[in-house]
Scaffold this active site. Structure first.
Site, short mmCIF file in Angstrom:
data_model
loop_
_atom_site.label_atom_id
_atom_site.label_comp_id
_atom_site.label_asym_id
_atom_site.label_seq_id
_atom_site.Cartn_x
_atom_site.Cartn_y
_atom_site.Cartn_z
N ASP A 102 0.94 -1.09 -0.16
CA ASP A 102 0.01 0.05 0.07
C ASP A 102 0.80 1.13 -0.07
O ASP A 102 1.92 1.40 -0.79
CB ASP A 102 -0.82 0.00 1.20
CG ASP A 102 -2.02 0.97 1.16
OD1 ASP A 102 -2.91 0.91 0.53
OD2 ASP A 102 -1.70 2.03 2.02
N TYR A 233 -0.64 11.38 2.01
CA TYR A 233 -1.40 11.63 0.76
C TYR A 233 -1.45 13.03 0.35
O TYR A 233 -1.54 13.58 -0.67
CB TYR A 233 -2.87 11.09 0.91
CG TYR A 233 -2.97 9.80 1.14
CD1 TYR A 233 -2.93 8.78 -0.10
CD2 TYR A 233 -3.02 8.98 2.55
CE1 TYR A 233 -3.29 7.30 0.25
CE2 TYR A 233 -3.20 7.73 2.63
CZ TYR A 233 -3.08 6.88 1.63
OH TYR A 233 -3.08 5.53 1.65
N HIS A 298 -7.38 -6.53 -0.92
CA HIS A 298 -6.37 -5.52 -0.76
C HIS A 298 -5.27 -5.81 0.30
O HIS A 298 -3.96 -5.83 -0.03
CB HIS A 298 -6.81 -3.89 -0.60
CG HIS A 298 -5.73 -2.86 -0.29
ND1 HIS A 298 -4.92 -2.56 -1.35
CD2 HIS A 298 -5.34 -2.35 0.70
CE1 HIS A 298 -4.15 -1.57 -0.88
NE2 HIS A 298 -4.46 -1.44 0.26
#
Length: 319
Positions: A102, A233, A298
């Site tokens: 990730d 992010y 995921h």
């Protein structure tokens, strides 16, 4: 946790918590994603630490028992890679085997880009190399493709996502995200945070995530909050600017890529085409293997524990 030891190291101006198993042998360094911790690698640390490797997993900057710098600009790719290089130095080795998942996978790609001489080989989970588009900033490009409700776009405004998460509570957020099996790009409709990743949050946890596991995550995120993780992010556009000198670069490190067939990244726009159509191999000429796990979503490092540990071992033992 099966002989896993914990300590704090000073790296790049912050105190970093690491978990490790195995005193000798080549170092395998694990980088977690969002919203995860060193704990996401507990099974792989135990497995690789028992196979003659020195398995090390930090809580990355802003997470768990590692320091949480206050400013958003303290979370650029350069800061995080700086932490990891200092961690490798503190371990007293020149090179490590790298494993990332990730957001940890993205940091892994930066590490291979900036300091390839420190990485023997890279096992990358979930997120393939993200080729830099010199014509458009990263978040702007995502907004153009997926719209304003795409999760990374929704993460951008400081404090906004944190307040929405606070409304539903830490335990709900973590359970919702960690158990998602929804494919395609993660969209968060405004005002409905809980239906974003996982519209059908299960009443019972999947077999690979126990109540104790969830409680550990909750205890750490209740202490730190989510801001540190979200700040990664919030630096995507700044990272785009900072990495301009590496535009068009190839990653020369040997790589094995592993994803679940239900992974939200793998099932997003053009990702399969990039991975299987030659683009990935063009950017990463030493891409040795691509594994797509049937029926896996995921968080494949936690869902398919033994399979991931075996894939890592089978790859790194060649070097």
């Amino acid at each position: 946790m099966d002989g896993i030891e914990h300590r704090t190291v000073e790296v790049n101006g912050i105190k970093m918590h690491i978990a490790e198993k195995g005193k000798e042998g080549p170092v395998v360094l694990f980088l977690h994603g969002f919203p995860e911790l060193w704990y996401s690698w507990r099974h792989q640390i135990a497995a690789l630490g028992s196979l003659g490797y020195r398995a090390v997993a930090p809580d990355l900057r802003g997470y768990g028992d590692t320091e949480v710098p206050a400013s958003i600009s303290s979370y650029t790719g350069f800061h995080i890679v700086g932490d990891i290089v200092a961690l490798i130095d503190s371990l007293g080795v020149e090179q490590v085997f790298l494993v990332g998942h990730d957001m940890g996978a993205i940091i892994g790609w930066y590490l291979c880009m900036f300091r390839p001489e420190r990485i023997k080989a890279y096992v990358c989970l979930s997120v393939p190399f993200l080729r830099r588009n010199p014509k458009i900033k990263t978040v702007d490009a995502m907004r153009a493709v997926y719209g304003d409700d795409y999760y990374i776009c929704r993460f951008q405004e400081p404090g906004k996502m944190e307040s929405e998460m606070a409304e539903v509570g830490t335990a709900y957020v973590l359970k919702n995200i960690l158990t998602t099996r929804k494919t395609g790009p993660p969209i968060f409709p405004k005002g409905e945070y809980g239906t974003g990743f996982n519209p059908d949050t299960p009443d019972t946890l999947p077999s690979w995530l126990t109540e104790d596991d969830l409680a550990y995550y909750v205890s750490k995120f209740e202490k730190t909050g989510f801001t540190g993780g979200l700040n990664y992010y919030r630096n995507f556009n700044l990272n785009w600017e900072l990495t301009a000198p590496w535009s068009g670069v190839q990653i020369k490190v040997p790589v094995k890529f592993i994803t679940g067939e239900l992974d939200m990244i793998y099932t997003s726009f053009n990702t399969k085409e990039y991975i299987h159509g030659g683009g990935f191999k063009e950017d990463v000429p030493n891409l040795k293997e691509v594994i797509v796990q049937k029926g896996v979503a995921h968080f494949n490092n936690e869902e398919a524990v033994e399979e991931i540990s075996n894939h890592i071992y089978e790859f790194i033992k060649k070097f």
